[in-house]
Structures are given as C-alpha cells and as structure tokens.
Design an enzyme around this catalytic site. Structure first.
Site, PDB file in Angstrom:
ATOM      1  N   TYR A 234       0.839  -1.208   0.206  1.00 48.67           N
ATOM      2  CA  TYR A 234       0.042   0.076   0.196  1.00 48.67           C
ATOM      3  C   TYR A 234       0.840   1.437   0.092  1.00 48.67           C
ATOM      4  O   TYR A 234       1.132   1.620  -1.092  1.00 48.67           O
ATOM      5  CB  TYR A 234      -0.954  -0.083   1.191  1.00 48.67           C
ATOM      6  CG  TYR A 234      -1.940   1.117   1.295  1.00 48.67           C
ATOM      7  CD1 TYR A 234      -2.967   1.251   0.263  1.00 48.67           C
ATOM      8  CD2 TYR A 234      -1.863   2.167   2.126  1.00 48.67           C
ATOM      9  CE1 TYR A 234      -3.949   2.326   0.250  1.00 48.67           C
ATOM     10  CE2 TYR A 234      -2.747   3.176   2.044  1.00 48.67           C
ATOM     11  CZ  TYR A 234      -4.035   3.108   1.227  1.00 48.67           C
ATOM     12  OH  TYR A 234      -4.799   4.225   1.343  1.00 48.67           O
TER      13      TYR A 234
ATOM     14  N   SER B 162      -6.458   1.234  -4.222  1.00 45.03           N
ATOM     15  CA  SER B 162      -6.710   2.564  -3.881  1.00 45.03           C
ATOM     16  C   SER B 162      -5.298   3.473  -3.832  1.00 45.03           C
ATOM     17  O   SER B 162      -4.857   3.302  -5.096  1.00 45.03           O
ATOM     18  CB  SER B 162      -7.294   2.562  -2.219  1.00 45.03           C
ATOM     19  OG  SER B 162      -7.530   3.911  -2.050  1.00 45.03           O
TER      20      SER B 162
ATOM     21  N   ASP C  56     -17.846   4.129  -7.130  1.00 42.26           N
ATOM     22  CA  ASP C  56     -16.565   4.523  -6.218  1.00 42.26           C
ATOM     23  C   ASP C  56     -16.525   6.002  -6.124  1.00 42.26           C
ATOM     24  O   ASP C  56     -16.457   6.879  -6.980  1.00 42.26           O
ATOM     25  CB  ASP C  56     -15.368   3.841  -6.953  1.00 42.26           C
ATOM     26  CG  ASP C  56     -14.121   4.049  -5.802  1.00 42.26           C
ATOM     27  OD1 ASP C  56     -14.166   4.662  -5.181  1.00 42.26           O
ATOM     28  OD2 ASP C  56     -13.177   3.266  -5.896  1.00 42.26           O
TER      29      ASP C  56
ATOM     30  N   HIS D 166     -15.868   1.737  -3.410  1.00 44.50           N
ATOM     31  CA  HIS D 166     -14.619   1.639  -3.202  1.00 44.50           C
ATOM     32  C   HIS D 166     -14.060   0.321  -2.423  1.00 44.50           C
ATOM     33  O   HIS D 166     -13.015   0.261  -1.996  1.00 44.50           O
ATOM     34  CB  HIS D 166     -14.083   2.853  -2.470  1.00 44.50           C
ATOM     35  CG  HIS D 166     -12.587   3.163  -2.652  1.00 44.50           C
ATOM     36  ND1 HIS D 166     -11.884   3.644  -3.794  1.00 44.50           N
ATOM     37  CD2 HIS D 166     -11.520   3.335  -1.541  1.00 44.50           C
ATOM     38  CE1 HIS D 166     -10.737   3.812  -3.484  1.00 44.50           C
ATOM     39  NE2 HIS D 166     -10.476   3.332  -2.195  1.00 44.50           N
TER      40      HIS D 166
END
Length: 273
Positions: free
Chosen positions: A39, A119, A202, A240
């Site tokens: 991430y 994301s 989203d 999302h």
C-alpha cells in the site's frame, strides 16, 4: 502454516519490513504461487489480521506476503515521509525490492509471482508494472489511483493533495508525472497480465481512472490478450470496497486468484475453449 517477518534492503540501503505467510514446513524451491501486496500512503500501517479466504491460498501451497513500503506508518512518521510526494518513488522501489527478495530466497519465481495494490496502492502496483514489467507474471490494481495528474480534478481529489501533491506546483507535478502509472505505459512493451478491478459507484477513485489504465495497457500491446491479457472487472453494485458485501468480496477474490493461477500455468484455471 507459518508466519515470519524479514527485513529487505531496498534500492537506497533502507531496510523494509516484509511479512510472509506460508504453508508449514514450506520447501524453498521457487515453486510456490505467491501474491505480494503493498500500500504505502497516508501513514497507514498494514496490520496483521485473519481472513478465512487466505486459508484457501495457503492450502494450495501458496504464499501470501505484504511489503510494508515507505509511505505507510509502520515505522512512524519518518517512514510516511519517506514515500511522500518528492520521495514517492521509494514506495515503488521498496515493493520491487521485496518481490526480488521472494524470488532470490526461492519462495517463488517470476512465473509464479503476482502483485496487488488497492486505492493509493494503485501507485505502488502500477509503478511496479511499468518500471519492472519483467518481475511479475500477473498483477491486480484494485480501485487503483492510476492517473495521478487527473485525480486532483475529481470530487475527492482535493483531500488527497496533501498526500500526493498538486499539478499546480511544478516540483510536485514533476514527481507525480514520473510515477503516474497511466502515463508510464509504453507502446509495444510486454507487461504482465493485469486485472484492473473497480466499482461503478466508487466515490474515492472514480471508476474511469482504473478504466483508463486498463485501456492504455490494452492499447500499448494489442496482441497481449493472447498470452498476457489486461482485463477490466467492474462491479456495478460496488464502490470503493468498504461497503461491499461478503459475497461481493468473495466473488472478486475468486476471480482475481483464478486469474493469477491461470497465468501461473495451473491448467485447472485455464479458460475453457
């Protein structure tokens, strides 16, 4: 199963934590289907947590790994700042170093390694795909931030300026453009197989952003669908991801992992003629 944490040397000598979950008494023979996740934004820490779905992967002899790249919060605010606007390349480089470590230590091989990022992790996996297309057999960009230059103009763009920078600042623009996955795709280059996933509703990373990445990868090498396809998976009832139902999450996991296993050469997951 077994779980361990190792420290991996990144491109600049910084030691990066890598968490690995593998079958008990795993044999290090480079044969294991492996998924590496990263991430690296907002100072968020990738914490250990249980998920029953992961058992299915481990029971097939697979390995799951998490690279705690800079930009996250695992080692404090300094770690966050180490992958932030002008230093954002470190986020991608840390992920690449962890992938190389898994291969060098024979947990897996390039032909059986997949990477995922979701994301803001779309920058991490998108950067890996475009900078080291030889490193992975397959990848997933999940609701991924893959156009760093246009994100600012979306309804959710302004709150992210503090994390990724603004195109109105020449120094920020240069860093953002250098890493923006969509803008780094090169015509004619061979990329790994990619599944881009998004939700039509989203509100954070609007669906057209991941869709642009999928279209760009498809256009860059139109013949790749024969061996290394780029697929766009849209859930028209999803956003999302946070509000997705259990069945939606399971369906997406099944599709992504089946895609990976197909690309790893597992005949049981090859498309039927």
């Amino acid at each position: 199963m077994q779980a361990k944490r190792v420290m991996v040397k990144s491109h600049d000598g910084v030691m990066v934590p890598l968490s690995i979950v593998a079958p008990k008494d795993v044999v290090l023979d480079a044969s294991h289907p492996t998924v590496l996740t990263g991430y690296g934004a907002y100072g968020i820490t990738m914490e250990p947590r249980f998920a029953a779905t992961r058992l299915a992967w481990i029971e097939r002899g697979g390995v799951l790994a998490t690279c705690h790249v800079r930009g996250g919060g695992e080692l404090g605010e300094e770690w966050h700042q180490g992958g932030y606007i002008a230093t954002k390349q470190n986020t991608v480089s840390d992920f690449i170093a962890c992938a190389e470590w898994l291969i060098a230590n024979k947990y897996t091989s390039t032909s059986k390694l997949a990477g995922t990022g979701g994301s803001a992790g779309g920058i991490t996996i998108g950067g890996t795909i475009t900078q080291r297309p030889d490193l992975l057999a397959a990848a997933q960009s999940s609701v991924g931030l893959s156009d760093m230059l246009r994100m600012e103009n979306t309804p959710n763009g302004a709150p992210n300026v503090a994390e990724f920078g603004t195109v109105t600042n020449p120094v920020h623009f240069k860093s953002m453009y250098a890493l923006s996955p969509y803008h780094r795709v090169v015509d004619g280059k061979a990329y790994p197989a990619v599944m881009v996933t998004t939700g039509a509703n989203d509100p954070r990373v609007e669906a057209w952003i991941p869709a642009k990445l999928a279209a760009r990868l498809q256009a860059a090498n139109p013949e790749s669908y024969k061996s290394k396809p780029t697929l766009l998976r849209i859930d028209f009832d999803a956003g999302h991801g946070m509000g997705s139902s259990v069945s939606q999450r399971l369906d997406e996991t099944a599709d992504v992992w089946s895609f990976f296993l197909w690309q790893f050469g597992d005949a049981a997951f090859a498309p039927k003629p």
